[in-house]
Design a protein around this motif. Structure first.
Motif, short mmCIF file in Angstrom:
data_model
loop_
_atom_site.label_atom_id
_atom_site.label_comp_id
_atom_site.label_asym_id
_atom_site.label_seq_id
_atom_site.Cartn_x
_atom_site.Cartn_y
_atom_site.Cartn_z
N TYR C 138 -12.04 4.05 2.68
CA TYR C 138 -11.31 3.41 1.66
C TYR C 138 -10.82 4.21 0.35
O TYR C 138 -9.61 4.06 -0.07
N PHE C 139 -11.61 5.27 -0.08
CA PHE C 139 -11.32 5.99 -0.87
C PHE C 139 -9.94 6.92 -0.57
O PHE C 139 -9.16 7.22 -1.17
N GLY C 142 -6.79 4.74 -0.54
CA GLY C 142 -6.28 4.54 -2.01
C GLY C 142 -5.80 5.83 -2.60
O GLY C 142 -4.69 5.85 -3.21
N PHE C 143 -6.50 6.90 -2.35
CA PHE C 143 -6.19 8.34 -3.04
C PHE C 143 -4.79 8.70 -2.33
O PHE C 143 -3.95 9.03 -3.25
N GLN C 145 -2.52 7.14 -1.07
CA GLN C 145 -1.15 6.17 -1.52
C GLN C 145 -0.97 6.44 -3.22
O GLN C 145 0.03 6.27 -3.48
N THR C 146 -2.09 6.50 -3.90
CA THR C 146 -1.87 6.79 -5.26
C THR C 146 -1.14 7.94 -5.44
O THR C 146 -0.09 8.10 -6.26
N SER C 150 3.21 4.33 -1.44
CA SER C 150 3.02 3.58 -0.44
C SER C 150 4.03 3.15 0.48
O SER C 150 4.13 2.30 1.47
N PHE C 251 1.05 3.07 5.55
CA PHE C 251 -0.56 2.50 5.48
C PHE C 251 -0.99 2.30 7.16
O PHE C 251 -2.26 2.46 7.48
#
Lengths: 263, 359, 330
Positions: C138-139, C142-143, C145-146, C150, C251
């Motif tokens: 999960y991290f 998110g990381f 794509q941050t 995305s 993703f």
């Protein structure tokens, strides 16, 4: 030993020509012996002799390729784990096999699982029948806790207990099933003298007070010779000797193969 | 000094087997019930009841179900979403096929159907263990969702593949589903079901079946040797767990969202519920509730935080950050306390017992 | 490695099923079109996409073999590697430099995972470690794509996507898929040599058997874990490049990992050849089922077919095709 009035009865369990192998490895090779009601029967032999495998055959965890097992007059090729437990065979393990996440009390309570009859719906509702049953069995378990002198660790998770106590709790779990035959796999391994004395006392008391037949695996020869009525000796899966402690002690093959080497 | 065990003497085993053995615990539980049943419906806003309390209660129920299977019986499952979907679609089929049947029986029936499906997919657990089983449960997840999407029969051939709950009453003309239902009625109905089922879960795990589950979890071979039947014990865990998840799914579709598509119960939902029990505490009834509260509240907090702080962050950025924070928290919890919030809570209580004289 | 006779029978069984079932479906149903060139085209297409699954499964196997951790984050690693590569390339680095830089990033990632997560969870139960890797997944999702955004990004390797015609123009195969299969084959050989014949490879296998025993004979667990996660990261990078240029870097790459799980349970968690053969069986089986069975039972069965195939297989052989047989002892 003479202070006990022993009540040794007929043969309750007979193993005939048992052979067990895993692939090419022969673990037990044509082993035969019997166990009488109420006696303390020991199995000795060096590491890897097939002692634990023998217990696994008796309680149906391993299925031998050859031979037969006669339990209470009924002859069969192999035992079934569940049926063995249900017909009164309980055991302890060489490497402690307690339920680590549960308390002492709950561990011993699991030993009574076969005697608890409430169905899942009664247990879901709890009040009434399930509660009554729970309390009845709790009383029985408390007797065992008193017998083994572990009152003060009743609610402690067993994972936190020292080794010696874990061994006792495991014995308690086996006793909770009120077994006819109790299989003890190295109950004193890794214990100091006092702990061994305690454990020996428990074993004799169980045999004497409850009349439980005991099959014992133990490395401490002093203990084995003191406690046992009869001893069977295994080495590399073969049976070297079978007889009273004195007979086994003076058996030349045994002395050569086992006692002579390791002592 | 106030919260203590000393002076509480239990003279019967009956008293020792009670759920709350310390009187202060019993009182605080009564207090929580008073707040939940009286205060919250009286003062809670629409938003609080509809967008926070309902999903919290329903997901807590699903977490309870998964915790029975994974936390108590040790069978790791990634199929929670599939069982929730089974509950939701069974409830829909039952409610539309038998419009006169009371909603309680519809939900009960949905739970039972989910339990049957759970048993079916639990059968491989006899031979497959650990991670192999976890992957196998994904099979049920994907298969069930595909089935509800593909076969129109499950949605009564609705073109969008979405099911909508028919209006149903609990008693007289008090609606709990459909447009006439008030949020207070929905909330109280859900709360009652969740309370009863939490009690059932607690009863099960403190009885013989609960001990059998934990025995299978802690050491399956030893459990088998002391006479615990492996297959039926595991299947009972699958059945009870899927029953809980099925009821949760039915409540989700009927009371929380009102209409739902199978995609609402995808693999993400399974993971969401799994996180709840990791964070809340594996093998704890209370943990399911704590974990659900945490997972429901965290995104709300994260979404509102930038506005509260006056920051301007794009929404897709927030959702990425949410992933990061979730992931980091999971790891953090596992490192600090693998047994989750429930263990932290009981450690706190142990401290409190001795306070203010810790020696 | 000695291959049991059982395994050969099982594989032959699969092959027979894969031929017989589509042929029977073609005879029985009007909705199913069947002729041999078409069958081979589908089967070869399936085998080649199976190779792509194997590429992902390899990453799982490496980490499981060397650390006993079921690394759920392999998919996220694939996505993260691909995102980083495309991102760095987008910043103006030439492709080769971007690849080298991404390899460096994968090493740093391995160090970070070891320092921040694994070292703090030594001797925890496997299930705890598994859940930790879900957290890592999960991290990373998110990381990445941050950091890099995305939106779907294009990754162009300059290999033609055009279909080539083989066997007298009767069978149509994507050149790109052939190329990917070649890459995967090279990876397998390299990894096989690495595990079997190098000192580090042997140390890795020792650690897999018993953490504490490995520590006691002086194998530094820390380094081993960093090495194996780096290697898994590099395998992830290769998979990310191949998958990313096929379907765009997005993703969805992270979810590809879910496709690799049935490959793992079919092939066995600890076996490199298992990952390859499992991938081939799953890839071919899935495509054949989609073309020859789906018209009869409803579309989209690709979603679950691989899982059901693997599940049915496990019922007969719980340790997977090449997994080590579990002898239970007490």
């Amino acid at each position: 030993m003479d202070m006990y009035e022993r009540k040794i009865g007929d043969v309750i369990l007979a193993l005939d020509n048992i052979s067990l192998s895993f692939g090419a490895m022969k673990v037990l090779d044509d082993v035969s012996f019997d166990v009488r009601q109420g006696e303390i029967r020991s199995i000795i032999g060096p590491n890897g002799a097939g002692k634990s495998s023998m217990l696994n055959v008796i309680n149906g965890f391993y299925h031998p390729q050859q031979g037969s097992i006669t339990f209470r007059g009924e002859k069969r090729k192999e035992m079934d784990v569940h049926k063995a437990a249900a017909s009164g065979i309980a055991r302890t393990f060489q490497n402690i096999a307690l339920f680590k996440g549960m308390s002492t009390l709950d561990n011993i309570m699991t030993g009574r699982n076969l005697k608890m009859k409430c169905n899942i719906f009664q247990q879901a509702w709890y009040w009434g029948k399930a509660q009554k049953e729970e309390i009845e069995h709790r009383q029985k378990v408390e007797e065992i806790i008193d017998f083994l002198e572990i009152q003060n660790i009743r609610k402690t998770p067993v994972g936190r207990l020292p080794y010696g106590f874990q061994k006792r709790v495991e014995l308690g779990r086996a006793l909770a099933a009120e077994p006819e035959i109790l299989l003890l796999d190295e109950p004193m391994a890794g214990m100091n003298v006092e702990e061994k004395e305690d454990m020996s006392r428990f074993i004799l008391d169980i045999n004497d007070e409850f009349g439980t037949t005991i099959i014992l695996i133990e490395h401490d020869m002093g203990v084995v010779m003191d406690l046992s009525d009869r001893v069977v000796v295994l080495d590399y899966g073969r049976q070297l000797a079978d007889g009273s402690p004195d007979e086994v002690r003076s058996n030349q093959t045994v002395i050569d193969a086992y006692l002579g080497v390791s002592h | 000094m106030i919260y203590r065990e000393a002076g509480v003497y239990k003279s019967t085993y009956r008293a020792d087997h009670a759920i709350f053995t310390i009187p202060q615990d019993r009182w605080s539980m009564i207090g929580i019930f008073a707040i939940a049943f009286l205060l919250i419906p009286a003062v809670g806003s629409e938003y609080w009841l509809g967008a926070i309390m309902l999903p919290f209660l329903i997901l807590a129920l699903a977490a309870l179900g998964l915790n029975i299977l994974t936390g108590y019986c040790g069978q790791l499952s990634l199929g929670t979403g599939g069982f929730m979907a089974t509950g939701a679609f069974s409830a829909y089929k039952l409610a539309t096929a038998f419009p006169d049947v009371h909603i309680l029986f519809v939900i009960l029936g949905a739970g039972l159907i989910a339990a049957a499906v759970g048993i079916l997919f639990g059968i491989p657990s006899l031979r497959i263990k650990g991670f192999y089983l976890a992957v196998a449960t994904l099979a049920s997840q994907f298969f069930l969702i595909w089935m509800f999407i593909t076969f129109g029969w499950f949605t009564n051939y609705s073109a969008s593949g979405v099911i909508s709950a028919p209006p149903m009453t609990i008693i007289g003309d008090i609606f709990v589903t459909g447009p006439q239902a008030t949020l207070v009625a929905k909330y109280l109905f859900t709360l009652s079901i969740v309370v009863v089922m939490a009690l059932v879960a607690k009863n099960l795990v403190r009885s013989n079946i609960g001990r059998e589950w934990m025995a299978v979890r802690d050491m399956d071979i030893a459990a088998e040797i002391i006479g615990i039947p492996m297959l039926s014990t595991k299947l009972k865990a699958f059945a009870v767990s899927s029953f809980f998840c099925g009821v949760a799914g039915a409540l989700w579709a009927f009371l929380y969202t009102g209409s739902v598509s199978p995609l609402a119960f995808g693999v993400d939902r399974s993971f969401q519920v799994l996180f709840m029990i990791i964070i809340g505490g594996l093998g704890s009834v209370m943990g399911a509730f704590l974990g659900a509260a945490f997972i429901v509240l965290l995104p709300i907090l994260l979404n509102n935080l930038p506005t509260m702080l006056g920051l301007n962050i794009k929404t897709d950025m927030i959702s990425h950050m949410e992933y990061m924070i979730f992931g980091a928290l999971i790891v953090f919890f596992l490192i600090v306390e693998p047994h989750g919030l429930a263990r932290l809570w009981s450690l706190l209580k142990e401290k409190l017992r001795l306070w203010p004289f810790p020696h | 490695m000695r291959i049991e006779r059982d395994i050969i029978y099982i594989i032959l069984g699969f092959i027979v099923l894969m031929v017989v079932v589509p042929w029977t479906a073609g005879q029985l149903s009007d909705q199913v079109f069947f002729n041999w060139p078409f069958f081979f085209e589908v089967a070869i297409g399936g085998l080649l996409s199976g190779v792509m699954y194997s590429l992902i499964a390899l990453g799982f196997v490496l980490i499981f073999k060397a650390s006993g951790v079921f690394n759920f984050s392999q998919g996220a690693i694939v996505l993260f590697a691909a995102l980083t590569l495309v991102g760095l390339h987008g910043l103006g680095l030439p492709m080769w430099l971007a690849i080298v830089a991404t390899m460096g990033v994968m090493f740093l990632l391995a160090v970070a995972i070891e320092r921040l997560v694994l070292s703090k969870l030594v001797n925890q139960e496997p299930i705890i470690l598994f859940m930790a890797t879900i957290g890592i997944a999960y991290f990373l999702d998110g990381f990445g794509q941050t950091l890099w955004g995305s939106e779907v990004k294009v990754l162009n390797l300059g290999i033609s996507e055009a279909p080539g015609f083989y066997f007298d123009g009767q069978i149509l195969i994507n050149d790109f898929d052939l190329f990917a299969a070649g890459i995967a084959a090279v990876m397998v050989v390299v990894l096989g040599i690495f595990f079997q014949y190098t000192r580090i490879g042997r140390a890795l296998r020792a650690v897999a058997d018993d953490h504490q025993a490995a520590l006691s004979v002086g194998i530094p667990l820390k380094h081993i874990w960093i090495i194996v996660w780096t290697v898994a990261g590099l395998v992830g990078l290769v998979a990310g490049i191949m998958w990313g240029s096929k379907m765009g870097v997005q993703f969805a790459l992270s979810l590809i990992a879910l496709k690799a799980l049935p490959v793992l349970i079919l092939g066995g968690f600890t076996s490199v050849p298992g990952a390859i053969i499992g991938g081939l069986i799953i890839g071919a089986g899935e495509k054949l089922a989609e073309v020859f069975l789906a018209p009869m039972i409803g579309g989209g069965i690709e979603e679950w077919f691989a899982y059901m195939l693997a599940l049915a297989f496990l019922a007969f052989r719980p340790q997977g095709l090449f997994g080590e047989k579990i002898i239970e002892r007490v």
